[in-house]
Design a protein around this motif. Structure first.
Motif, mmCIF file in Angstrom:
data_model
loop_
_atom_site.group_PDB
_atom_site.id
_atom_site.type_symbol
_atom_site.label_atom_id
_atom_site.label_comp_id
_atom_site.label_asym_id
_atom_site.label_seq_id
_atom_site.Cartn_x
_atom_site.Cartn_y
_atom_site.Cartn_z
ATOM 1 N N GLY A 188 -2.173 8.857 -12.565
ATOM 2 C CA GLY A 188 -1.247 9.664 -11.756
ATOM 3 C C GLY A 188 -0.109 9.254 -10.880
ATOM 4 N N ALA A 189 -0.389 7.572 -9.754
ATOM 5 C CA ALA A 189 0.020 6.975 -9.055
ATOM 6 C C ALA A 189 0.981 6.741 -9.888
ATOM 7 C CB ALA A 189 -1.009 6.285 -8.617
ATOM 8 N N LEU A 190 0.459 6.230 -10.840
ATOM 9 C CA LEU A 190 2.188 5.110 -12.097
ATOM 10 C C LEU A 190 3.359 6.606 -12.233
ATOM 11 C CD1 LEU A 190 0.643 3.045 -14.853
ATOM 12 C CD2 LEU A 190 1.243 2.524 -12.133
ATOM 13 N N ASP A 191 2.373 7.584 -12.881
ATOM 14 C CA ASP A 191 3.462 8.552 -12.616
ATOM 15 C C ASP A 191 4.217 9.094 -11.848
ATOM 16 O OD1 ASP A 191 2.644 9.177 -15.566
ATOM 17 O OD2 ASP A 191 0.783 10.888 -14.706
ATOM 18 N N MET A 192 4.286 8.830 -10.675
ATOM 19 C CA MET A 192 4.948 9.208 -9.639
ATOM 20 C C MET A 192 5.867 7.809 -9.053
ATOM 21 S SD MET A 192 1.831 10.916 -6.515
ATOM 22 C CE MET A 192 3.253 10.976 -6.021
ATOM 23 N N GLN A 193 5.295 7.290 -9.669
ATOM 24 C CA GLN A 193 6.259 6.122 -9.640
ATOM 25 C C GLN A 193 7.530 5.119 -10.320
ATOM 26 O OE1 GLN A 193 6.940 4.022 -6.770
ATOM 27 N NE2 GLN A 193 4.872 5.174 -5.883
ATOM 28 N N ARG A 194 7.285 6.903 -11.671
ATOM 29 C CA ARG A 194 7.804 6.373 -13.014
ATOM 30 C C ARG A 194 7.873 5.463 -13.594
ATOM 31 N NH1 ARG A 194 13.982 8.210 -10.649
ATOM 32 N NH2 ARG A 194 13.797 7.052 -9.619
ATOM 33 N N ALA A 195 6.412 4.851 -13.945
ATOM 34 C CA ALA A 195 5.892 3.454 -14.369
ATOM 35 C C ALA A 195 5.213 4.073 -15.136
ATOM 36 C CB ALA A 195 5.303 2.609 -13.451
ATOM 37 N N HIS A 196 5.280 2.717 -16.367
ATOM 38 C CA HIS A 196 4.235 3.079 -17.494
ATOM 39 C C HIS A 196 4.071 2.055 -17.761
ATOM 40 C CE1 HIS A 196 8.054 1.074 -18.804
ATOM 41 N NE2 HIS A 196 7.771 0.282 -19.314
ATOM 42 N N GLN A 230 0.880 -1.254 0.087
ATOM 43 C CA GLN A 230 -0.078 -0.055 0.108
ATOM 44 C C GLN A 230 0.828 1.465 -0.274
ATOM 45 O OE1 GLN A 230 -3.982 -0.110 -0.135
ATOM 46 N NE2 GLN A 230 -2.943 1.798 -0.241
ATOM 47 N N TYR A 231 0.932 1.937 -1.066
ATOM 48 C CA TYR A 231 1.766 3.516 -1.417
ATOM 49 C C TYR A 231 0.439 4.469 -0.652
ATOM 50 C CZ TYR A 231 5.997 0.861 -3.587
ATOM 51 O OH TYR A 231 6.803 0.503 -3.516
ATOM 52 N N THR A 232 0.938 5.597 -0.327
ATOM 53 C CA THR A 232 0.876 6.915 -0.227
ATOM 54 C C THR A 232 0.465 7.251 -1.380
ATOM 55 O OG1 THR A 232 2.555 7.074 1.025
ATOM 56 C CG2 THR A 232 0.574 6.076 2.634
ATOM 57 N N ALA A 233 0.235 7.237 -2.030
ATOM 58 C CA ALA A 233 0.393 8.088 -3.406
ATOM 59 C C ALA A 233 -1.541 8.109 -3.930
ATOM 60 C CB ALA A 233 0.959 7.492 -4.592
ATOM 61 N N TYR A 268 2.814 -2.121 -12.065
ATOM 62 C CA TYR A 268 1.731 -1.661 -10.539
ATOM 63 C C TYR A 268 0.648 -2.463 -10.890
ATOM 64 C CZ TYR A 268 6.003 0.837 -9.053
ATOM 65 O OH TYR A 268 7.210 1.311 -8.697
ATOM 66 N N LEU A 269 -0.219 -2.509 -9.354
ATOM 67 C CA LEU A 269 -1.647 -2.900 -9.515
ATOM 68 C C LEU A 269 -2.799 -2.293 -8.645
ATOM 69 C CD1 LEU A 269 -0.240 -6.330 -9.131
ATOM 70 C CD2 LEU A 269 -0.867 -5.314 -11.015
ATOM 71 N N GLN A 270 -3.825 -1.781 -8.862
ATOM 72 C CA GLN A 270 -4.279 -1.846 -8.137
ATOM 73 C C GLN A 270 -5.844 -2.411 -8.414
ATOM 74 O OE1 GLN A 270 -7.275 2.442 -8.123
ATOM 75 N NE2 GLN A 270 -5.369 3.006 -7.342
ATOM 76 N N ALA A 271 -6.669 -2.744 -7.143
ATOM 77 C CA ALA A 271 -7.322 -3.788 -7.046
ATOM 78 C C ALA A 271 -8.773 -3.051 -6.373
ATOM 79 C CB ALA A 271 -7.793 -4.994 -6.445
ATOM 80 N N LYS A 272 -9.808 -2.704 -6.916
ATOM 81 C CA LYS A 272 -10.868 -2.012 -6.294
ATOM 82 C C LYS A 272 -12.147 -3.273 -6.247
ATOM 83 C CE LYS A 272 -8.746 1.945 -5.681
ATOM 84 N NZ LYS A 272 -9.251 2.511 -4.518
ATOM 85 N N ARG A 273 -12.193 -3.372 -4.819
ATOM 86 C CA ARG A 273 -13.915 -4.665 -4.712
ATOM 87 C C ARG A 273 -15.227 -3.217 -4.775
ATOM 88 N NH1 ARG A 273 -15.983 -7.063 0.361
ATOM 89 N NH2 ARG A 273 -15.484 -5.160 0.934
ATOM 90 N N TYR A 274 -15.885 -3.570 -5.723
ATOM 91 C CA TYR A 274 -17.215 -2.686 -5.751
ATOM 92 C C TYR A 274 -18.030 -3.937 -5.763
ATOM 93 C CZ TYR A 274 -14.936 1.322 -5.664
ATOM 94 O OH TYR A 274 -14.082 2.012 -5.583
ATOM 95 N N GLU A 275 -19.379 -3.623 -5.075
ATOM 96 C CA GLU A 275 -20.720 -4.722 -5.648
ATOM 97 C C GLU A 275 -21.019 -4.416 -6.713
ATOM 98 O OE1 GLU A 275 -23.160 -7.633 -5.046
ATOM 99 O OE2 GLU A 275 -21.595 -6.571 -3.892
#
Length: 303
Positions: free
Chosen positions: A232-240, A189-192, A211-218
């Motif tokens: 934007g979070a990927l940009d902060m990690q210099r990730a593509h 869990q990154y604080t970004a 990089y992964l993001q997971a959202k559990r919604y009904e």
């Protein structure tokens, strides 16, 4: 429109009405021409992708005609009409189908043959069934699989967000990403802005990271704004490279957004998540296995 397998019976029998021995491929072409099938219709495949629909249906029409004694197979991939077949055509029926074939005892024995259950013989009343046995089997498989997808997705939704974060990492590894080591992925869990819920190191040095993001919604739909935040979070990690996984769905705007940006962001909705879990054996187990075998014509060839 692709004809059902029963509709193929009469044209197939008529294609060998001259009494000569014909190759199956030759008769196959004649039946396709009879129904004026387009190239697209000829190429359309069964759900398994292993055979075209029309070839499967004509092959089953051949089997049924053979079982009724209207045709015979004098050699490998060969067809020849019998005297009974000639007599059937002379009756000039508009349609030869299962109901028509049931006048022949050999066919009735074949068509009603079923395993005994509780000492009771179950009869087959599918005289007007349009789908052949292969298609019925694939339809049943698809129905069972779709039900399992819904069950798996519902089970995931009932778990904690932390469970989903660990799950998506395991799924990526099961799909072969970061396959160099079991420790190649981790839920974190990154604080970004946008948040990062996990990552996959594709190589030992971490030179390439997903990089992964997971959202559990009904029921909520993930909109464009959430994907922009993840970008934007990927940009902060210099990730593509990133993968956004949800138990719900993505809006049209979200799908359009990832197609326009330079970064590679893959969106996986709930149905696809469950399907991938099933494919890679996460959260499921094999209940039963059925083998469908076919004749090995090479074994019986003396060439």
């Amino acid at each position: 429109m692709i004809p059902d397998f029963q509709s193929c019976m009469r044209p197939l029998l008529a294609s060998v009405s001259d009494g000569q021995i014909h190759r199956f491929n030759e008769s196959f072409e004649q039946v396709c021409m009879h129904f004026k099938l387009t190239e697209y219709e000829r190429a359309e495949k069964l759900p398994s992708g292993k055979q075209t629909i029309i070839r499967n249906r004509i092959a089953w029409a051949r089997t049924y005609l053979n079982k009724a004694g209207l045709m015979t197979a004098p050699g490998r991939s060969q067809l020849q009409i019998t005297d009974r077949g000639q007599a059937a055509l002379q009756q000039e029926p508009e349609r030869i189908d299962v109901r028509f074939l049931k006048q022949f005892p050999e066919f009735v024995e074949f068509h009603t043959a079923k395993p005994k259950a509780n000492n009771t013989v179950v009869t087959n009343d599918s005289d007007t069934e349009d789908t052949d046995p292969t298609e019925r089997l694939e339809e049943a498989y698809s129905e069972i699989r779709q039900e399992l997808i819904e069950e798996v997705l519902q089970a995931v939704k009932q778990q904690s967000p932390q469970f989903l974060e660990k799950l998506v990492v395991e799924l990526m590894q099961a799909m072969g990403y970061g396959g160099w080591s079991k420790e190649s992925g981790q839920a974190t869990q990154y604080t970004a802005d946008g948040g990062i819920d996990g990552l996959i190191n594709e190589d030992p040095l971490g030179l390439e990271t997903i990089y992964l993001q997971a959202k559990r919604y009904e029921d909520s739909t993930i909109g464009r704004e959430a994907i922009q935040a993840f970008s934007g979070a990927l940009d902060m990690q210099r990730a593509h490279k990133g993968v956004f996984i949800t138990t719900s769905k993505f809006s049209k705007g979200a799908l359009e957004y990832v197609s326009m940006i330079q970064k590679k962001i893959i969106l996986i909705d709930g149905a696809k998540l469950a399907a991938l879990m099933i494919k890679h054996n996460l959260g499921v187990s094999v209940k039963e296995t059925y083998e469908i075998k076919a004749l090995d014509t090479d074994f019986f060839s003396e060439d």
